[in-house]
Design a protein around this motif. Sequence first.
Motif, PDB file in Angstrom:
ATOM      1  N   LEU A 372       0.823  -1.205   0.000  1.00  0.00           N
ATOM      2  CA  LEU A 372       0.000   0.000   0.000  1.00  0.00           C
ATOM      3  C   LEU A 372       0.859   1.256   0.000  1.00  0.00           C
ATOM      4  O   LEU A 372       0.534   2.250  -0.663  1.00  0.00           O
ATOM      5  CB  LEU A 372      -0.946  -0.011   1.201  1.00  0.00           C
ATOM      6  N   LYS A 373       1.970   1.218   0.727  1.00  0.00           N
ATOM      7  CA  LYS A 373       2.872   2.377   0.750  1.00  0.00           C
ATOM      8  C   LYS A 373       3.487   2.606  -0.632  1.00  0.00           C
ATOM      9  O   LYS A 373       3.609   3.745  -1.097  1.00  0.00           O
ATOM     10  CB  LYS A 373       3.965   2.164   1.799  1.00  0.00           C
ATOM     11  N   GLU A 374       3.894   1.514  -1.292  1.00  0.00           N
ATOM     12  CA  GLU A 374       4.469   1.634  -2.636  1.00  0.00           C
ATOM     13  C   GLU A 374       3.432   2.174  -3.625  1.00  0.00           C
ATOM     14  O   GLU A 374       3.743   3.037  -4.456  1.00  0.00           O
ATOM     15  CB  GLU A 374       4.991   0.274  -3.095  1.00  0.00           C
ATOM     16  N   ILE A 375       2.206   1.688  -3.534  1.00  0.00           N
ATOM     17  CA  ILE A 375       1.145   2.161  -4.427  1.00  0.00           C
ATOM     18  C   ILE A 375       0.865   3.635  -4.177  1.00  0.00           C
ATOM     19  O   ILE A 375       0.637   4.407  -5.115  1.00  0.00           O
ATOM     20  CB  ILE A 375      -0.130   1.313  -4.226  1.00  0.00           C
ATOM     21  N   SER A 376       0.898   4.044  -2.898  1.00  0.00           N
ATOM     22  CA  SER A 376       0.612   5.447  -2.568  1.00  0.00           C
ATOM     23  C   SER A 376       1.633   6.390  -3.205  1.00  0.00           C
ATOM     24  O   SER A 376       1.281   7.493  -3.633  1.00  0.00           O
ATOM     25  CB  SER A 376       0.554   5.645  -1.054  1.00  0.00           C
ATOM     26  N   GLY A 377       2.896   5.963  -3.292  1.00  0.00           N
ATOM     27  CA  GLY A 377       3.918   6.783  -3.929  1.00  0.00           C
ATOM     28  C   GLY A 377       3.617   7.016  -5.402  1.00  0.00           C
ATOM     29  O   GLY A 377       3.791   8.124  -5.925  1.00  0.00           O
ATOM     30  N   TRP A 378       3.142   5.963  -6.077  1.00  0.00           N
ATOM     31  CA  TRP A 378       2.766   6.092  -7.492  1.00  0.00           C
ATOM     32  C   TRP A 378       1.507   6.930  -7.632  1.00  0.00           C
ATOM     33  O   TRP A 378       1.415   7.813  -8.494  1.00  0.00           O
ATOM     34  CB  TRP A 378       2.549   4.698  -8.094  1.00  0.00           C
ATOM     35  N   MET A 379       0.530   6.679  -6.754  1.00  0.00           N
ATOM     36  CA  MET A 379      -0.760   7.361  -6.851  1.00  0.00           C
ATOM     37  C   MET A 379      -0.626   8.859  -6.617  1.00  0.00           C
ATOM     38  O   MET A 379      -1.308   9.671  -7.253  1.00  0.00           O
ATOM     39  CB  MET A 379      -1.730   6.753  -5.844  1.00  0.00           C
ATOM     40  N   GLU A 380       0.256   9.231  -5.724  1.00  0.00           N
ATOM     41  CA  GLU A 380       0.470  10.644  -5.414  1.00  0.00           C
ATOM     42  C   GLU A 380       0.830  11.437  -6.667  1.00  0.00           C
ATOM     43  O   GLU A 380       0.391  12.565  -6.860  1.00  0.00           O
ATOM     44  CB  GLU A 380       1.592  10.752  -4.377  1.00  0.00           C
TER      45      GLU A 380
END
Length: 480
Positions: A372-380
């Motif tokens: 989820l943390k890795e996805i959040s970096g992309w989503m940001e």
Amino acid sequence: MSIHQKTKALILSSLFLSNAFFSQAHNVSKGYEKPTDPLVVQNLEEWQDLKFGLFMHWGTYSQWGIVESWSLCPEDESWTQRKPEHGETYNEYVKNYENLQTTFNPSQFNPQKWADATKRAGMKYVVFTTKHHDGFSMFDTQQTDYKITSSKTPFSKSPKADVTKEIFNTFRKDGFKIGAYFSKPDWHSNDYWWSYFPPKDRNVNYDPKKYPERWANFKKFTLNQLNEITSNYGKIDILWLDGGWVRPFNTIDPGVEWQRTIKVEQDIDMDKIGAMARNNQPGIIIVDRTVPGKWENYVTPEQAVPEQPLSIPWESCITMGDSFSYVPNDNYKSSQKIIETLIKIISRGGNYLMNIAPGPNGDYDAVVYERLKEISGWMEKNQSAVFATRTVAPFHEGDLYYTKSKDGKTINVFHIDEQSNYQSPSDLSFSIPEDFKPRSVKILGLSSKVQWKQKGNRIQVQIPDERRQLKYSTVIQIKQ
């Protein structure tokens, strides 16, 4: 849970993402009926803007680390196999399974931790299993004592014992739309699997036409539980009804294998349920999975992504691991795979409902938070190309996938590479719609100015050296 068949004009050719725990294949129902209630139409439009949702299968079964509910079903399928250590005979197994209620104590349950992590990752709605096919209610129902708030359940002593209320209140406060999963069949109910007869398969084990009073009792029980959910748990946006074999007999599609096992009438009176739900929750989306008609407001391919855009609202429910329910040391998909799947789904006009299963302690595995943390970096960096977008031709060309803003003034082109850890190419060439007049081109997440040129309806983009910073995909945003 299950995989859907074809809509009228479009063939759903499914790209399977996981071979494990394919309980049954859900077909996309024929004959979609567009809702006419303006509040439902508005809710559906808003829901289609959200794109990325959280699904959670959770119940007493997490203690055994087995597939949810299905081992109770006397069907000889690989994914329903019972483990001998949980009972040598069927009846012993059922007794031990139901006794899991007396040891269920998820003391680390903290829905705010889930909401924080999933919101950062871009998830915008949640669908939670208030009751699965095994009949164990994860909410404070007054219709049965087989529930998490029963004194038989150790967790009932917690101030957070009504986990459905805690989850819905927490996620709603954080801006999520709220979805209540509910199983129409209830294998614990003596009015569905009547103890006078042994269960034969997933279906009701008596003929409701022969025993109408017993079936009437089951319909009342179901209506009462759904009335509780839609009355006592704040604003609910989606009622997600599973167990499509509970349906009017005349709606069976003989072309679908699992529907051919339905031998008796199982009309649960969806008109009465739907009217009650809409009275309690005006505008609520109702998803009566695989049962075509006015109560299947969107369709739900499972563990699969349609190869082409669908002309109706749809959502792929896909597990982050291999299983919908908690399994120790599950095989979680990489962040790159999750983002690639999201890109494919939104380019075809759908939503991605990603399932994460809490464990018996009441928390996710640590690797889930890493993902989820890795996805959040992309989503940001890339969220403007994801949310509130719609499909646009050509939809998909090789490793390129398209979305557009709802006003049509922005086109987003996603480049992915499924063969390896993602590395952005030095240049990309792609087509755009004939009537689209680009004025600016940028690469999301990079600050450098982008060199580009247009020839006819094709654009060529030079990607600056900063591209080495890009993870999982390159997203080009074009405005006119």
